[in-house]
Design a protein around this motif. Structure first.
Motif, PDB file in Angstrom:
ATOM      1  N   ASN A 150      10.958  -5.037 -96.585  1.00 55.76           N
ATOM      2  CA  ASN A 150      12.263  -5.604 -96.228  1.00 55.76           C
ATOM      3  C   ASN A 150      13.112  -5.824 -97.465  1.00 55.76           C
ATOM      4  OD1 ASN A 150      11.181  -5.646 -93.700  1.00 55.76           O
ATOM      5  ND2 ASN A 150      11.012  -7.859 -93.551  1.00 55.76           N
TER       6      ASN A 150
ATOM      7  N   LYS B 270      11.442 -11.359 -84.397  1.00 56.83           N
ATOM      8  CA  LYS B 270      12.512 -10.434 -84.748  1.00 56.83           C
ATOM      9  C   LYS B 270      13.176 -10.851 -86.052  1.00 56.83           C
ATOM     10  CE  LYS B 270      15.170 -12.182 -80.764  1.00 56.83           C
ATOM     11  NZ  LYS B 270      14.250 -12.215 -79.640  1.00 56.83           N
ATOM     12  N   ASN B 271      13.625  -9.857 -86.764  1.00 58.98           N
ATOM     13  CA  ASN B 271      14.354 -10.130 -87.999  1.00 58.98           C
ATOM     14  C   ASN B 271      15.469  -9.117 -88.177  1.00 58.98           C
ATOM     15  OD1 ASN B 271      12.365  -8.137 -88.505  1.00 58.98           O
ATOM     16  ND2 ASN B 271      12.139  -8.687 -90.637  1.00 58.98           N
ATOM     17  N   ARG B 272      16.449  -9.517 -88.986  1.00 58.65           N
ATOM     18  CA  ARG B 272      17.575  -8.622 -89.280  1.00 58.65           C
ATOM     19  C   ARG B 272      17.442  -8.144 -90.714  1.00 58.65           C
ATOM     20  NH1 ARG B 272      23.361  -9.929 -87.173  1.00 58.65           N
ATOM     21  NH2 ARG B 272      22.241  -9.065 -85.374  1.00 58.65           N
TER      22      ARG B 272
ATOM     23  N   MET C 292      25.468 -12.351 -90.072  1.00 59.46           N
ATOM     24  CA  MET C 292      25.324 -12.534 -91.506  1.00 59.46           C
ATOM     25  C   MET C 292      26.172 -11.522 -92.272  1.00 59.46           C
ATOM     26  SD  MET C 292      21.296 -13.204 -91.309  1.00 59.46           S
ATOM     27  CE  MET C 292      21.180 -13.005 -89.530  1.00 59.46           C
TER      28      MET C 292
ATOM     29  N   LEU D 298      16.161 -14.907 -84.849  1.00 58.36           N
ATOM     30  CA  LEU D 298      16.444 -13.717 -85.651  1.00 58.36           C
ATOM     31  C   LEU D 298      16.372 -14.102 -87.132  1.00 58.36           C
ATOM     32  CD1 LEU D 298      17.292 -10.692 -85.487  1.00 58.36           C
ATOM     33  CD2 LEU D 298      19.656 -11.478 -85.636  1.00 58.36           C
ATOM     34  N   ILE D 299      15.265 -13.774 -87.743  1.00 56.12           N
ATOM     35  CA  ILE D 299      15.036 -14.176 -89.132  1.00 56.12           C
ATOM     36  C   ILE D 299      15.890 -13.328 -90.068  1.00 56.12           C
ATOM     37  CG2 ILE D 299      13.272 -14.117 -90.970  1.00 56.12           C
ATOM     38  CD1 ILE D 299      11.277 -14.837 -88.748  1.00 56.12           C
ATOM     39  N   PRO D 300      16.623 -13.958 -90.980  1.00 55.70           N
ATOM     40  CA  PRO D 300      17.408 -13.160 -91.924  1.00 55.70           C
ATOM     41  C   PRO D 300      16.501 -12.458 -92.941  1.00 55.70           C
ATOM     42  CG  PRO D 300      17.851 -15.530 -92.219  1.00 55.70           C
ATOM     43  CD  PRO D 300      16.770 -15.398 -91.198  1.00 55.70           C
ATOM     44  N   ASN D 301      16.367 -11.165 -92.787  1.00 53.07           N
ATOM     45  CA  ASN D 301      15.536 -10.309 -93.629  1.00 53.07           C
ATOM     46  C   ASN D 301      14.051 -10.649 -93.584  1.00 53.07           C
ATOM     47  OD1 ASN D 301      15.704  -7.921 -95.058  1.00 53.07           O
ATOM     48  ND2 ASN D 301      15.601  -8.937 -97.044  1.00 53.07           N
ATOM     49  N   ASP D 302      13.623 -11.663 -94.299  1.00 53.76           N
ATOM     50  CA  ASP D 302      12.187 -11.953 -94.310  1.00 53.76           C
ATOM     51  C   ASP D 302      11.943 -13.399 -94.702  1.00 53.76           C
ATOM     52  OD1 ASP D 302      12.662 -11.984 -97.078  1.00 53.76           O
ATOM     53  OD2 ASP D 302      11.907  -9.949 -97.345  1.00 53.76           O
TER      54      ASP D 302
ATOM     55  N   PRO E 167       7.835 -10.103 -90.483  1.00 49.33           N
ATOM     56  CA  PRO E 167       8.855 -10.653 -91.380  1.00 49.33           C
ATOM     57  C   PRO E 167       8.296 -11.531 -92.500  1.00 49.33           C
ATOM     58  CG  PRO E 167       9.478 -10.922 -89.075  1.00 49.33           C
ATOM     59  CD  PRO E 167       8.067 -10.431 -89.067  1.00 49.33           C
TER      60      PRO E 167
END
Ligand code: FES
Ligand SMILES: [Fe+2]
Lengths: 423, 171
Positions: free
Chosen positions: A371, A204-206, A1, B162-166, A362
């Motif tokens: 976040n 999991k999250n970024r 991203m 992999l979740i983008p942010n939240d 998340p």
């Protein structure tokens, strides 16, 4: 991203041009969150340095042959349990050409074969076989002096405590117990000592922010009473309640602890300071949601422990989990969550853990706030005219504190950080 | 995994087609409410004792119970809707929900309808390009209350590990 590529986001400033403003710990320069060179030095000195990094829970690799793909810093590693039950951690990188060969998130194996040219490794991370090592019909092949044992993937120093596995690139790192210090060892043991863990799931999250912002967030009790409207509204954390920030001597680890008090009165003064962080009259339709089942030998109903550099231990009422921080360059971090309970949990207690799981993660009632705030911060650092922030609350202290209205432990962290980083 | 062909269910092709159409209409309305972020109405798609969970495919495949969102009963959903609307701090965003490939996988003797469908959510933050936020599978159980379909259970199993942010809104 990736971010939009043509915007200057502060990544390219050379380290030699950077000076900490006036050597003053109450001022934090933006470049520690944006510079590529700072991030490279953090990899070398922190993640590959004299640190213990979290890599796994033993419950994730329960049997001989179990393995898990993990990370030390951003370096991919494999965590295995061998035939004798011993745990090994080695780089997930083929000694031949460098392929990241193990691709399954976790599982069971007798050995690992790199698909590219089928070099084979055992569960201890030792190179066992190289196809056509002697060539084919006398032609080709490895040089005569080629030895398998000279070509093992980089293996790491491993230690465990009550089912939690840590690894280090350093051979000279102190023991985990010394590393954590007595205060944080005690808080760590509240969660892990005694009962056997049961894994309840992963996510999991970024996050769109520098990895240190997550450390700061958990060393900043000030935000907890203000950003998290949910906490204040349902009396989970308000100024004036019993709380503590428990730091170790070095300043790198900490535990934010609080005790829920259903009868706490929010006085007029507190209420007026918190006016936008507080929704009067809001009630839960499911009133049991925040019930706390007393299950720990601790005066605290909530402890958020952050162990430098990459582990968070979450005990928020009855929802338990660890968060594994994987830094992704200066502008992002991945958060690997493993939620757990204990093997002897009743179905009711496990259900309560699932319910309260809505608080964190998340999509958590509190998790989302943090976040978003971390992204707001990083956005502020990347594209700005101003160059620094301030952490001045409770100026007479550095490290542990008992008031929520403090930034004393953020300053303690950066004293340690500056020493290790030599900046 | 249940068969994806209506012949694998206990329904005639006509019955399966009619149900599929009814579920598609339900999901279209469900998506509209979420697109418009009319979160107050979201719990009404469920029965009072309905169950809703959003979880990663890796958990589903291993039979692990956690959910990013885990709501047992409409009161928990109402509490989530209220939190999204009044307490959770988040930047504004547009969301667009797409639903397709509805397949009815069976009907129990008590009338519970089992079905599955794919979903896709596109997220747009104010200062960024639109992106695929989540791709996943709904595993549903519907019942009829006063003739209308309601969800007794919706398990949202996402591939996008992999979740983008939240994730602010339910999917
Ligand atoms: S890169 Fe692994 S065997 Fe060649
Ligand atoms: Fe927070």
């Amino acid at each position: 991203m990736p971010d939009t590529p043509f915007i200057d986001d502060g990544s390219n400033v050379p380290l030699s041009e950077l000076r900490w403003p006036d050597d003053d710990l109450t001022r934090i320069p933006d470049w520690i969150y944006t510079s590529d060179e700072v991030f490279q030095r953090e990899r070398e000195r922190i993640f590959f340095g004299e640190s213990w990094c979290f890599v796994a829970l033993e419950a994730e690799i329960p049997e001989p042959g179990s393995f898990k793909r993990s990370y030390v810093g951003d370096v991919p590693v494999i965590v295995t349990r061998d035939e004798d039950g011993d745990i090994h951690v080695f780089e997930n990188r083929c000694a031949h050409r460098g392929a990241e060969f193990c691709r399954a998130l976790r599982g069971k194996a007798e050995n690992f074969t790199c698909p590219y040219h089928q070099w084979m490794y055992d569960l201890k991370g030792k190179l066992m076989a190289v196809p056509f090592r002697r060539g084919d019909h006398g032609e080709g092949g490895m040089p005569k002096d080629f030895k398998l044992e000279d070509h093992n993937p980089k293996s790491l120093n491993v230690t465990t405590r009550h089912g939690v596995v840590f690894a280090s690139f350093s051979e000279s790192v102190e023991s985990l117990e010394e590393y954590l210090g007595p205060e944080n060892l005690e808080q760590f043991d509240v969660v892990f000592k005694g009962r056997k863990l049961k894994i309840l799931g992963f996510y999991k999250n970024r996050l769109q922010g520098n990895w240190k912002l997550y450390h700061e967030n958990l060393k900043d009790p000030y935000h907890a009473t203000l950003l998290h409207v949910y906490l204040a509204t349902f009396r989970l954390m308000v100024a004036g309640q019993k709380s503590a920030m428990i730091c170790d001597e070095s300043g790198r680890h900490s535990t934010m602890a609080s005790a829920k008090d259903d009868n706490i009165e929010i006085g007029e003064e507190t209420a007026s300071q918190m006016k936008s962080a507080f929704r009067e009259g809001m009630e839960l339709n499911d009133p049991d949601f925040l019930n706390y089942v007393q299950e720990f030998d601790s005066p605290w109903t909530v402890t958020m422990q952050i162990i430098w550099p990459n582990l968070v231990v979450q005990r928020e009422l009855n929802t338990l989990g660890i968060r594994h921080i994987v830094p992704r360059g200066p502008h992002a971090l991945d958060m690997y969550w493993t939620m757990f309970g204990y093997e002897d949990d009743t179905p009711e207690l496990e259900r309560q853990r699932m319910k309260q799981g809505n608080l964190m993660g998340p999509s958590g009632y509190l998790g989302v706030d943090d976040n978003e705030a971390i992204k707001y911060l990083q956005d502020g650092f990347k594209h700005s005219h101003s160059q620094e922030g301030i952490v001045k609350l409770e100026p007479e202290k550095e490290g542990s504190t008992e008031t929520l209205i403090s930034e004393a432990s953020v300053r303690a962290l950066y004293r340690h950080y500056r020493q290790v980083m030599d900046i | 995994m249940a068969s994806t062909h209506p012949a694998g269910t206990n329904l005639s092709p006509e019955e399966a087609r009619a149900l599929r159409f009814e579920i598609e209409e339900f999901n279209t309305e469900y998506a509209r409410i979420l697109d418009e972020q009319d979160i107050d109405f979201w719990p009404d798609f469920f029965t009072a004792d309905g169950f809703y969970r959003v979880t990663a495919k890796e958990n589903h495949d291993e039979g692990l119970p956690v959910g990013l969102v885990w709501c047992d009963g409409r009161p928990m959903m109402q509490d989530r809707a209220a939190a999204v609307k009044t307490t959770m701090v988040h930047a504004p965003r547009y969301l667009r929900h797409y639903n397709s490939n509805v397949r009815v996988t069976g009907v129990d003797t008590d009338g519970t309808i089992h079905s599955e469908s794919n979903y896709l959510v596109i997220e747009t933050l104010m200062e960024q390009e639109s992106r695929i936020f989540q791709a996943g599978l709904y595993i549903d159980q519907f019942v009829r209350e006063d003739g209308v379909l309601r969800l007794k259970a919706r398990d949202c199993i996402y591939d996008s590990l992999l979740i983008p942010n939240d994730m602010v809104y339910p999917v």
